[in-house]
Design a protein around this motif. Structure first.
Motif, PDB file in Angstrom:
ATOM      1  N   ASN A  86       0.828  -1.207   0.000  1.00  0.00           N
ATOM      2  CA  ASN A  86       0.000   0.000   0.000  1.00  0.00           C
ATOM      3  C   ASN A  86       0.869   1.267   0.000  1.00  0.00           C
ATOM      4  O   ASN A  86       0.691   2.176   0.814  1.00  0.00           O
ATOM      5  CB  ASN A  86      -0.935   0.002   1.209  1.00  0.00           C
ATOM      6  N   LYS A 127       2.838   4.771  -1.603  1.00  0.00           N
ATOM      7  CA  LYS A 127       2.405   5.979  -2.301  1.00  0.00           C
ATOM      8  C   LYS A 127       3.067   6.073  -3.670  1.00  0.00           C
ATOM      9  O   LYS A 127       2.424   6.435  -4.655  1.00  0.00           O
ATOM     10  CB  LYS A 127       2.760   7.208  -1.460  1.00  0.00           C
ATOM     11  N   TYR A 128       4.392   5.786  -3.717  1.00  0.00           N
ATOM     12  CA  TYR A 128       5.150   5.834  -4.968  1.00  0.00           C
ATOM     13  C   TYR A 128       6.087   4.626  -5.036  1.00  0.00           C
ATOM     14  O   TYR A 128       6.412   4.012  -4.013  1.00  0.00           O
ATOM     15  CB  TYR A 128       6.033   7.085  -5.058  1.00  0.00           C
ATOM     16  N   ASP A 158       4.550   7.373 -10.765  1.00  0.00           N
ATOM     17  CA  ASP A 158       3.971   8.704 -10.945  1.00  0.00           C
ATOM     18  C   ASP A 158       4.953   9.573 -11.734  1.00  0.00           C
ATOM     19  O   ASP A 158       6.160   9.523 -11.512  1.00  0.00           O
ATOM     20  CB  ASP A 158       3.681   9.351  -9.580  1.00  0.00           C
ATOM     21  N   VAL A 201       6.720  11.879   1.919  1.00  0.00           N
ATOM     22  CA  VAL A 201       6.562  10.448   2.193  1.00  0.00           C
ATOM     23  C   VAL A 201       7.023  10.145   3.612  1.00  0.00           C
ATOM     24  O   VAL A 201       7.728  10.937   4.246  1.00  0.00           O
ATOM     25  CB  VAL A 201       7.365   9.594   1.190  1.00  0.00           C
ATOM     26  N   SER A 242       6.475   5.050   1.196  1.00  0.00           N
ATOM     27  CA  SER A 242       5.200   4.981   1.908  1.00  0.00           C
ATOM     28  C   SER A 242       4.505   6.342   1.905  1.00  0.00           C
ATOM     29  O   SER A 242       5.110   7.367   1.581  1.00  0.00           O
ATOM     30  CB  SER A 242       5.435   4.529   3.351  1.00  0.00           C
ATOM     31  N   LYS A 243       3.254   6.326   2.295  1.00  0.00           N
ATOM     32  CA  LYS A 243       2.503   7.573   2.375  1.00  0.00           C
ATOM     33  C   LYS A 243       3.036   8.412   3.535  1.00  0.00           C
ATOM     34  O   LYS A 243       3.669   7.905   4.445  1.00  0.00           O
ATOM     35  CB  LYS A 243       1.017   7.262   2.571  1.00  0.00           C
ATOM     36  N   GLU A 244       2.747   9.706   3.467  1.00  0.00           N
ATOM     37  CA  GLU A 244       3.224  10.625   4.505  1.00  0.00           C
ATOM     38  C   GLU A 244       2.704  10.203   5.874  1.00  0.00           C
ATOM     39  O   GLU A 244       1.531   9.826   6.026  1.00  0.00           O
ATOM     40  CB  GLU A 244       2.758  12.047   4.177  1.00  0.00           C
TER      41      GLU A 244
END
Length: 394
Positions: free
Chosen positions: A46, A48-49, A67, A110, A132-134
């Protein structure tokens, strides 16, 4: 085995890993493999990038990213990714450290970054970076998932590389067969004709015509050159064929090419108009390769023209070049085919299906090496004209 490696993560990530592995096991091109690795890495943790890096001529290159924003940043050749390539070890860095390792990132927020080498036989094929996401931080759990995925990702990349190498080898084989079948036919036909003439003379207790013997010798030499070129097929692909430059008469070269053509197409009429000035007849270049160009074009004219039609060859002096025009009365070439006729293996859509589609490709390459040009004019039902321009000093 996968469940044991992921334990105590539970069954949820196992299902994702299985799906990812199945996708990587399907036949893929190298670019498709890169895309799936990045997409599956993001899915299983899961993220983010994600990005994938390889090395090309010693330089690190981002070959795929999840992205477009990631492509806005220049890959630092001495940064974290390079460290993974060099040490062959994975790194996990968190948000505070990211500013240290990736100081050029401004718009990317991130939580953490897993950078892991994709290895095969102790060699790093690529480096996978998963972000990962922030305010979300990867733990040992996510690392183990990515580590497991990396094993299959490495195999998928190596499989795709081997597939591309196989395709290249098959292309080289096909090119060899095409060139051999196309280029050897003409000298072999001429050799057969002259040897039969000489044999008949000997059987009748006559001295063979000197012209036949000379022509036979010339065709044997040309055949030797062609065979040497074919044995160096990789050189044809890379443009490193050896060119033997000498000075010779363009008139004699044209007459030799016309004689070789006539052996292949005895029923086709050919007219030679020579307007080359006597003091400008000398040309500098590779005699046999230029002869090959002329024979290729003449043979094309013969193939696509009615038996009793006429082919006209005109040569004249230009300001600093020799201009040769070869005009036939054949079926012509469709306008949509014109830009592509010099492409390798291209045979057109207007019934021009004789041969392997290699002669004009090779002719253009030879002309380029001589700083010359080869152009074509054609109209369906009204014939085709090839225009050759050769500088007197290549």
């Amino acid at each position: 085995t996968i469940k044991k490696l992921l334990n105590p993560m539970g069954d949820d990530p196992v299902e994702h890993i299985y799906e990812s592995i199945l996708k990587l096991l399907t036949p893929l091109t190298l670019n498709e493999t890169y895309k799936i690795i990045v997409e599956e890495a993001m899915t299983v943790v899961n993220a983010k990038y994600a990005s994938l890096f390889t090395k090309s001529n010693g330089k690190i290159v981002r070959v795929f990213a999840s992205d477009q924003i990631l492509f806005n940043y220049v890959v630092r050749q001495n940064g974290l990714t390079n460290r993974v390539f060099v040490t062959k070890k994975p790194y996990i860095i968190k948000s505070k450290e990211i500013q240290t390792f990736r100081p050029h990132w401004k718009d990317i927020k991130v939580g953490s970054d897993i950078s892991i080498p994709l290895m095969y036989n102790k060699n790093v094929l690529a480096v996978l970076s998963v972000l990962s996401k922030e305010k979300v931080f990867f733990t040992d759990r996510e690392f183990k998932i990515i580590e497991l995925l990396s094993l299959f990702a490495s195999l998928a990349i190596r499989k795709a590389q081997l597939h591309e190498q196989l395709q290249s080898a098959l292309e080289s084989r096909d090119l060899f067969i095409s060139l051999a079948s196309h280029e050897l036919k003409t000298p072999l036909t001429s050799i057969n004709v002259y040897s039969n003439l000489i044999e008949k003379s000997v059987n009748n207790n006559k001295i063979p015509n000197k012209k036949w013997v000379s022509s036979l010798s010339s065709e044997v030499n040309r055949l030797k050159v062609l065979i040497n070129d074919l044995l160096g097929i990789d050189k044809i692909k890379t443009g490193t064929l050896v060119y033997e430059i000498s000075k010779f008469s363009i008139t004699k070269l044209l007459k030799k090419a016309i004689a070789a053509f006539s052996n292949n197409f005895p029923k086709t009429k050919i007219e030679f108009i020579n307007n080359v000035k006597q003091n400008e007849d000398e040309l500098s270049g590779d005699y046999y390769k230029l002869q090959q160009v002329l024979i290729n074009i003449l043979n094309n004219a013969g193939k696509f023209s009615p038996e009793n039609s006429k082919i006209r060859v005109t040569a004249k002096s230009g300001k600093s070049s020799i201009l040769i025009e070869i005009k036939d009365e054949g079926k012509g070439i469709a306008q949509e085919d014109m830009p592509k006729i010099f492409e390798k293996y291209y045979q057109g859509k207007t019934g021009r299906k004789k041969g392997m589609g290699i002669g004009l490709f090779l002719s253009r390459e030879i002309m380029r090496k001589h700083n010359g040009s080869i152009k074509v004019k054609s109209q369906i039902g009204k014939g085709t004209t090839f225009l050759i321009k050769l500088p007197r000093r290549s």
